[in-house]
Design an enzyme around this catalytic site. Sequence first.
Site, short mmCIF file in Angstrom:
data_model
loop_
_atom_site.label_atom_id
_atom_site.label_comp_id
_atom_site.label_asym_id
_atom_site.label_seq_id
_atom_site.Cartn_x
_atom_site.Cartn_y
_atom_site.Cartn_z
N ASP A 1 -11.39 90.86 90.82
CA ASP A 1 -12.56 90.01 90.57
C ASP A 1 -13.30 89.72 91.86
OD1 ASP A 1 -11.33 89.95 88.13
OD2 ASP A 1 -11.08 87.78 88.03
N ASP B 1 -19.29 88.77 90.70
CA ASP B 1 -17.85 89.02 90.78
C ASP B 1 -17.71 90.53 90.98
OD1 ASP B 1 -17.22 86.36 90.40
OD2 ASP B 1 -15.91 86.70 88.67
N HIS C 1 -17.07 90.49 83.70
CA HIS C 1 -16.28 91.62 84.16
C HIS C 1 -16.42 92.82 83.20
CE1 HIS C 1 -13.82 88.23 86.12
NE2 HIS C 1 -14.92 88.49 86.79
N ASP D 1 -14.68 95.62 83.25
CA ASP D 1 -13.53 96.51 83.15
C ASP D 1 -12.67 96.33 81.89
OD1 ASP D 1 -12.59 94.10 84.09
OD2 ASP D 1 -11.47 94.92 85.78
N CYS E 1 -7.50 94.43 86.63
CA CYS E 1 -7.86 93.13 87.22
C CYS E 1 -6.86 92.67 88.27
CB CYS E 1 -7.90 92.06 86.14
SG CYS E 1 -8.81 92.46 84.68
N1 ARG Z 1 -14.25 89.65 79.68
C1 ARG Z 1 -13.26 90.62 79.29
C2 ARG Z 1 -12.75 90.38 77.87
O1 ARG Z 1 -12.63 89.26 77.42
C3 ARG Z 1 -12.11 90.61 80.24
C4 ARG Z 1 -12.39 91.16 81.61
C5 ARG Z 1 -11.27 90.88 82.56
N2 ARG Z 1 -11.47 91.56 83.81
C6 ARG Z 1 -11.12 91.08 84.99
N3 ARG Z 1 -11.40 91.82 86.05
N4 ARG Z 1 -10.56 89.89 85.16
O2 ARG Z 1 -12.42 91.29 77.17
#
Ligand code: ARG
Length: 360
Positions: free
Chosen positions: A116, A194, A243, A245, A345
């Site tokens: 992050d 981020d 995010h 990913d 992550c």
């Molecule tokens: N927002 C994404 C979801 O709820 C999770 C992303 C988490 N990624 C991270 N690098 N902390 O599916």
Amino acid sequence: MSESEASTECPVSSFNEWDPLEEVIVGAVDGARFPPWHASVGAPLSPEQRALFQERAGQPFPADRVAAARDELDQLVEILAGEGVRVRRPEPRDHGKSYGAPGWSSTGLYDAMPRDLLLVVGDDVIEAPMSWRSRHHAASAYRPLLKEYFLRGARWSSPPKPELPDELYVDGWTDQPEGEPFRSVITEFEPTFDAADFIRCGRDIFAQRSHVTNALGIEWVRRHVGDAYRVHEVTLADDHPMHIDASLMPLAPGKLLIHPDRVPEVPEIFKDWEVRTAPPPVIPGDHPLYMTSTWINMNVLMIDEERMVVEAQDEPMRRLAEDWGMAAIPCPFRNFNSFGGSFHCATVDVRRRGGLNSYF
Ligand code: ARG
């Protein structure tokens, strides 16, 4: 594929998500706390998650959950080391200490998700200017490593230090009504992003605007990395984006894994790539996920183009890897998932063997 620049002896060198991993930072969950309540913290969360974050604001995460997640992180470290990767760890800190700037004060969150925070582009480690006040000092746990890399020749960058005043946050923000375009909780007061809103494919870097990344943040990265890179802003169908990913995961040249609903149109540039949708998550509905959706299942880590770290209980993801010509390396990580991320992550690749290429 165009020209390739040979990788250097620099301790930091990583251009994409799949070249052979040589050194990686794995986060630490010790001392994790719910941050003080703020609208920007709630924005990317579900209504149930928001309620819990409000109720537990400032308190430590349950000790048994932290211990279970710590144990899984240690297993990940062992697995990566066994695959020949040098693993580095942050120095865990007390997140209960208060800090601030003119107009606000906060306590911290955790050191669990280096992805992050740190964006590695070639030999440059960029510290993200995070918009959550509770992550304003997120880099501290990693500073001993960053200083070491810098001394050994890496570049070390940081955008203008964000001030995070009230003007950064939309006054009286509410979710966009169903079906309407995404409404971010942050303004364009100053650049914030981020690092996990960026994903790297050599000369092409993909970024999304989210509840933590604004247009100025993406523009800062674009100008900083310069003409050798193309920074593409992609718009995904994520109601609560934070995010990229768990939505868009390039696994290897020509292999793109996507969330089944969040990518209604695969960006044109991927037209020659094979695109597969992530299999439905197997995480049971009653398993605590404090910060993410169950699609955290697609947040995998590539050790190289042919080795994928997958969650030990995630049979469908293991099959996807194997059907796609990759070896799946299982690691238990469901308890870690509770804290808002999975293998991608929880790590940041510091060095991958290979150079700067174009894959499109
Ligand atoms: N927002 C994404 C979801 O709820 C999770 C992303 C988490 N990624 C991270 N690098 N902390 O599916």
